[in-house]
Write a protein that holds these residues in place. Structure first.
Motif, PDB file in Angstrom:
ATOM      1  N   ARG A  64      15.724 -22.360   9.444  1.00  0.00           N
ATOM      2  CA  ARG A  64      15.770 -21.782   8.667  1.00  0.00           C
ATOM      3  C   ARG A  64      13.670 -20.624   8.888  1.00  0.00           C
ATOM      4  O   ARG A  64      13.289 -21.238  10.041  1.00  0.00           O
ATOM      5  N   LEU A  65      13.959 -20.120   8.112  1.00  0.00           N
ATOM      6  CA  LEU A  65      12.967 -19.234   8.838  1.00  0.00           C
ATOM      7  C   LEU A  65      12.041 -18.649   7.274  1.00  0.00           C
ATOM      8  O   LEU A  65      12.676 -18.548   6.152  1.00  0.00           O
ATOM      9  N   THR A  66      10.602 -19.225   6.490  1.00  0.00           N
ATOM     10  CA  THR A  66      10.381 -19.449   5.101  1.00  0.00           C
ATOM     11  C   THR A  66      10.042 -17.746   4.729  1.00  0.00           C
ATOM     12  O   THR A  66       9.405 -16.720   5.994  1.00  0.00           O
ATOM     13  N   TYR A  67      10.006 -17.324   3.615  1.00  0.00           N
ATOM     14  CA  TYR A  67       9.888 -16.228   3.475  1.00  0.00           C
ATOM     15  C   TYR A  67       7.820 -15.437   4.343  1.00  0.00           C
ATOM     16  O   TYR A  67       8.015 -14.540   4.218  1.00  0.00           O
ATOM     17  N   GLY A  68       7.329 -16.255   3.898  1.00  0.00           N
ATOM     18  CA  GLY A  68       6.508 -15.551   4.832  1.00  0.00           C
ATOM     19  C   GLY A  68       6.459 -15.125   6.546  1.00  0.00           C
ATOM     20  O   GLY A  68       5.801 -14.432   6.735  1.00  0.00           O
ATOM     21  N   GLU A  69       7.669 -15.646   6.923  1.00  0.00           N
ATOM     22  CA  GLU A  69       7.315 -15.229   8.178  1.00  0.00           C
ATOM     23  C   GLU A  69       8.637 -14.005   8.072  1.00  0.00           C
ATOM     24  O   GLU A  69       8.470 -13.368   9.062  1.00  0.00           O
ATOM     25  N   LEU A  70       9.140 -13.970   7.480  1.00  0.00           N
ATOM     26  CA  LEU A  70      10.065 -12.981   6.797  1.00  0.00           C
ATOM     27  C   LEU A  70       9.047 -11.370   6.613  1.00  0.00           C
ATOM     28  O   LEU A  70       9.541 -10.484   7.315  1.00  0.00           O
ATOM     29  N   VAL A  71       8.014 -11.807   5.753  1.00  0.00           N
ATOM     30  CA  VAL A  71       7.671 -10.128   5.517  1.00  0.00           C
ATOM     31  C   VAL A  71       6.923  -9.607   6.864  1.00  0.00           C
ATOM     32  O   VAL A  71       6.312 -10.477   7.637  1.00  0.00           O
ATOM     33  N   GLY A  72       6.825  -8.769   6.622  1.00  0.00           N
ATOM     34  CA  GLY A  72       5.983  -6.887   6.824  1.00  0.00           C
ATOM     35  C   GLY A  72       5.103  -6.533   6.184  1.00  0.00           C
ATOM     36  O   GLY A  72       5.796  -6.052   4.590  1.00  0.00           O
ATOM     37  N   ALA A  73       3.877  -6.167   6.160  1.00  0.00           N
ATOM     38  CA  ALA A  73       3.334  -4.656   5.926  1.00  0.00           C
ATOM     39  C   ALA A  73       4.629  -3.598   5.450  1.00  0.00           C
ATOM     40  O   ALA A  73       5.513  -3.422   6.777  1.00  0.00           O
ATOM     41  N   ASP A  74       4.538  -3.706   4.047  1.00  0.00           N
ATOM     42  CA  ASP A  74       5.351  -2.531   3.346  1.00  0.00           C
ATOM     43  C   ASP A  74       6.727  -2.909   3.223  1.00  0.00           C
ATOM     44  O   ASP A  74       7.362  -1.663   3.521  1.00  0.00           O
ATOM     45  N   MET A  75       6.950  -3.495   4.085  1.00  0.00           N
ATOM     46  CA  MET A  75       8.475  -4.068   3.432  1.00  0.00           C
ATOM     47  C   MET A  75       9.525  -4.170   2.848  1.00  0.00           C
ATOM     48  O   MET A  75      10.595  -3.622   2.700  1.00  0.00           O
ATOM     49  N   LEU A  76       8.276  -3.947   1.652  1.00  0.00           N
ATOM     50  CA  LEU A  76       9.668  -4.199   0.141  1.00  0.00           C
ATOM     51  C   LEU A  76       9.201  -2.658  -0.306  1.00  0.00           C
ATOM     52  O   LEU A  76       9.220  -2.741  -1.844  1.00  0.00           O
ATOM     53  N   HIS A  77       8.242  -1.829  -0.022  1.00  0.00           N
ATOM     54  CA  HIS A  77       7.912  -0.726  -0.171  1.00  0.00           C
ATOM     55  C   HIS A  77       9.112   1.014  -0.157  1.00  0.00           C
ATOM     56  O   HIS A  77       8.868   1.445   0.446  1.00  0.00           O
ATOM     57  N   ILE A  78      10.059   0.056  -1.487  1.00  0.00           N
ATOM     58  CA  ILE A  78      11.283   1.159  -1.199  1.00  0.00           C
ATOM     59  C   ILE A  78      11.120   0.715  -2.245  1.00  0.00           C
ATOM     60  O   ILE A  78      11.388   0.349  -3.573  1.00  0.00           O
ATOM     61  N   GLN A  79      12.808   2.337  -3.359  1.00  0.00           N
ATOM     62  CA  GLN A  79      13.035   2.050  -3.823  1.00  0.00           C
ATOM     63  C   GLN A  79      13.979   0.439  -4.237  1.00  0.00           C
ATOM     64  O   GLN A  79      15.236   1.168  -3.718  1.00  0.00           O
ATOM     65  N   ALA A  80      13.515   1.011  -5.487  1.00  0.00           N
ATOM     66  CA  ALA A  80      14.960  -0.159  -6.125  1.00  0.00           C
ATOM     67  C   ALA A  80      16.397   0.773  -6.362  1.00  0.00           C
ATOM     68  O   ALA A  80      16.510   1.269  -6.196  1.00  0.00           O
TER      69      ALA A  80
END
Length: 742
Positions: free
Chosen positions: A165-181
């Motif tokens: 398992r990988l927690t969400y905190g371990e998976l995130v990175g800077a600007d990872m979600l700075h993308i358009q929906a």
């Protein structure tokens, strides 16, 4: 409720290891390039704020924040949004938080109005959270070197078939979600929901019922001072003279301010400010102008004022004609929001930036108005929403915010709290507009409506800020800002013509909106806008037509309605009430029924009521109400029930008690004696709400769906109890007694 912290992108990134919220709000984070034009079919408020990180943030420690540009006003959406995000992200409800309207942190969603929070912001969070979940799964799949479909999410982590398992905190990175929906999201199957659809207690209630810091009125910042404003005694009054020297010598007084007709005093303690306000009021000499119409002639005045007339709906079938015609006119007075807590705001001007804590319904429009008033760039003004004790429309909140900002500018570095008085709130808040409707309809030989004509006269229903001219402080300055020209609100939602187009099907129909630009009293948005009176009129008239056709009111409505969801709601409310064709209420009691779909595009609501009338005094009492509502997919059933219960009680107060009074110069309904509202001893014995849940269907706004049907249902029950039809709001005991005695 802490001192302002101005975030910039570099400081946020310094935290490291987090999925960063950057919002693409232009002036809030200047380093972010402007977003490309989003696809036109993005769901909800994603259209205006298409980047996923405008809505969801995940930090390196796994903590999650959902953001909304909407203001929690007591609707309970903060809880619902937390449920939506928790469900789509597969995390426990308690593990995330929701941040509401703040010009430095949230997307610009305009005003919180029109029952649109779930439709727009809730839909945006729903889809953004679902897409965030898919991105986290994709990142975990890359690291696990497994296909996406082999992975699942639970409790804030992505889990592989072998248990890794990988927690969400371990998976995130800077600007990872700075993308358009994307237009389409992989939403969870409603049959698997664990959080959505559950009656989770509202997160905003505990502080309110335990005396905690729940409202902007409760805010206390370090070094804060207290200010009070002296308002003119009436519209258009001019300040001829005011010697502030004696006031400035009073104990605790820090400053007395005058800017044209704007008068204020600042003191170290609140009661010192109250005493100084009274002294300043006595020192002020005003010149007044008699400019208001005669109150008892208000309907005639409204229909005789110049108007812009528009036919908003028309259809014709010459082959269908009516044999029996009836006509009726219905009226609504000016009505106040009557917020139990008078408006309040806190402002602080420091280092060239203005921060305002306010219970406005639109932080971005408020920021624009305050910036214009102070002649500051909008980027130097931050507006943070804090709940106020009473709102649901444009009351004095925005004016109090402008007051606080104008005063705080004169005291750099010092937090300034402005508290209005009860009299100021009642006299100066923008009222819900007075309205007149005229209806004429014909029945054919089968008792069906063959021809329908509806006309409505009304002012605009929104003078909300967006510019300084909508704020009292800016209007009263020595160099005043001009009040913007009133405009009708466009359909399909509309303003004075909201819900004027019937949802029923008639072979011949015509609806005309008479928009009146002139506004004798200060007016703006009040909950449900014109829908309250238009539904009251339509549904009262439907009962009158049913009586003329010798038909049961419920069957008569179903006869003219082909919307299946509307028919379901009517049937559900009638069944829950125990409605029977040909029924007779107990002596001195009456049964009433009414239905509407709010704005003809939001939630459906039908309400049956039982009302008791004391024939000796005319006093009406709502004994019980049974409602049915279809709001699409239900997130929190308790929250939805609360909204409908609140709509019925609020509408009952408007319908039986509330009316602004005035003479030719001043507003005279300035307290709870001159502006009576519903009291605890008049609350119904029972209010029952039945929900028709539509899993997987779009959210439909429900906060304002019940006000119109409640009013008409009560009016229809009074007519049933007395045999007399009252058409002029409010349906006071005097009007009922006069009708009985006539």
């Amino acid at each position: 409720m802490n001192a302002p912290v101005i975030l910039d992108r570099r400081r946020v990134l310094a935290g490291g290891g987090a999925l960063i919220v950057s919002f693409s709000l232009g002036d809030a984070f200047a380093q972010t390039p402007p977003a490309a034009a989003p696809p036109p079919n993005l769901p909800g408020s994603l259209k205006g704020a298409p980047f996923l990180d405008s809505w969801i943030r995940i930090d390196a420690d796994g903590s999650i924040t959902a953001f909304t540009g909407k203001a929690e006003l007591g609707q309970g959406f903060k809880t619902a949004f937390q449920q939506i995000a928790a469900e789509q992200l597969d995390v426990p409800f308690e593990s995330l938080k929701v941040v509401t309207a703040d010009t430095s942190r949230t997307a610009n969603e305009g005003y919180t109005s029109g029952s649109q929070s779930m439709q727009n912001s809730g839909t945006a969070i729903l889809n953004a959270a679902a897409q965030v979940r898919e991105l986290l799964i994709a990142e975990a799949a890359r690291r696990f070197e497994l296909p996406d479909e082999n992975l699942r999410t639970e409790n804030g982590a992505v889990v592989a078939p072998d248990g890794r398992r990988l927690t969400y905190g371990e998976l995130v990175g800077a600007d990872m979600l700075h993308i358009q929906a994307q237009p389409k999201s992989k939403l969870k199957d409603p049959s698997t929901f664990k959080v959505m659809g559950q009656p989770i207690p509202r997160v905003d209630i505990p502080a309110k019922v335990t005396g905690g810091a729940a409202y902007v009125q409760d805010m206390r910042l370090p070094g804060m001072v207290h200010a009070r404003v002296v308002r003119p005694p009436s519209y258009g009054a001019q300040l001829d003279e005011c010697d502030t020297s004696a006031v400035e010598k009073l104990r605790g007084v820090i400053k007395a301010l005058r800017d044209g007709n704007f008068l204020a005093v600042v003191a170290a303690k609140e009661f010192q400010a109250i005493k100084a306000m009274a002294a300043l009021s006595s020192a002020a000499k005003w010149r007044e102008i008699a400019s208001l119409p005669k109150q008892d002639e208000l309907p005639r005045v409204l229909t005789s004022l110049p108007s812009q007339d528009t036919t908003i709906f028309q259809q014709s079938n010459p082959s269908v004609t009516g044999a029996k015609t009836i006509e009726a006119t219905y009226t609504r007075p000016y009505q106040a929001h009557g917020s139990i807590g008078p408006s309040c705001a806190v402002a602080q001007f420091a280092d060239g930036a203005m921060t305002v804590w306010t219970h406005t319904q639109g932080v971005y429009p408020d920021r624009q108005g305050i910036a214009e008033m102070l002649r500051m760039p909008p980027a130097s003004v931050r507006c943070i929403h804090v709940e106020g004790s009473g709102c649901y429309g444009h009351n004095g909140a925005d004016d109090a915010a402008a007051d606080a900002a104008l005063i705080a500018r004169a005291l750099p570095g010092v937090p300034v709290r402005v508290q209005w008085t009860r009299e100021q709130e009642h006299a100066w808040e923008p009222f819900g507009p007075a309205m007149v409707t005229r209806l004429k309809a014909s029945l054919d030989g089968n008792g069906a409506i063959a021809d329908w004509n509806f006309e409505v006269w009304s002012n605009t229903h929104s003078m909300r800020p967006g510019g300084a001219g909508s704020m009292l402080a800016a209007q009263h300055m020595a160099q005043p800002f001009t009040v913007p020209a009133p405009r009708p609100l466009p359909l399909p939602e509309g303003g004075g013509d909201r819900n004027a187009i019937p949802i029923y099907k008639f072979p011949n129909a015509k609806v005309v909106h008479h928009f009146i630009p002139a506004m004798p009293l200060r007016i703006s948005a009040m909950r449900a806008l014109g829908a309250y009176h238009n539904v009251f009129s339509i549904e009262s008239f439907m009962d009158e037509l049913a009586a003329a056709a010798v038909a049961d009111p419920v069957e008569f409505r179903l006869k003219h309605l082909d919307d299946p969801r509307g028919r379901d709601v009517i049937t559900k409310a009638a069944e829950g009430f125990g409605w029977r064709k040909g029924q007779k209420a107990p002596q001195d009691r009456g049964f009433g029924f009414a239905f509407a779909r709010y704005k003809n595009l939001a939630a459906y609501c039908a309400i049956a009521t039982e009302v008791e009338v004391n024939r000796e005094t005319g006093r009406p009492r709502l004994v019980r109400a049974v409602a049915a509502v279809d709001s699409g997919q239900v997130v929190n059933p308790d929250g939805l029930i609360n909204q409908i219960e609140g709509a019925i009680v609020q509408s009952m107060s408007w319908t039986l008690y509330e009316s602004v009074s005035f003479d030719d110069t001043r507003i005279t309904s300035i307290d709870w004696q001159t502006y009576p509202i519903l009291r605890f001893n008049a609350v119904p014995d029972s209010v029952e709400v039945h929900i028709i849940n539509r899993p997987g269907q779009p959210f439909l706004g429900s906060g304002e769906t019940g006000q119109g049907p409640a009013a008409a249902s009560i009016a229809n029950a009074i007519a049933d109890a007395t045999g007399k039809r009252l058409r002029d709001l409010p349906l006071t005991r005097k009007r009922i007694k006069d009708a009985i005695d006539a």
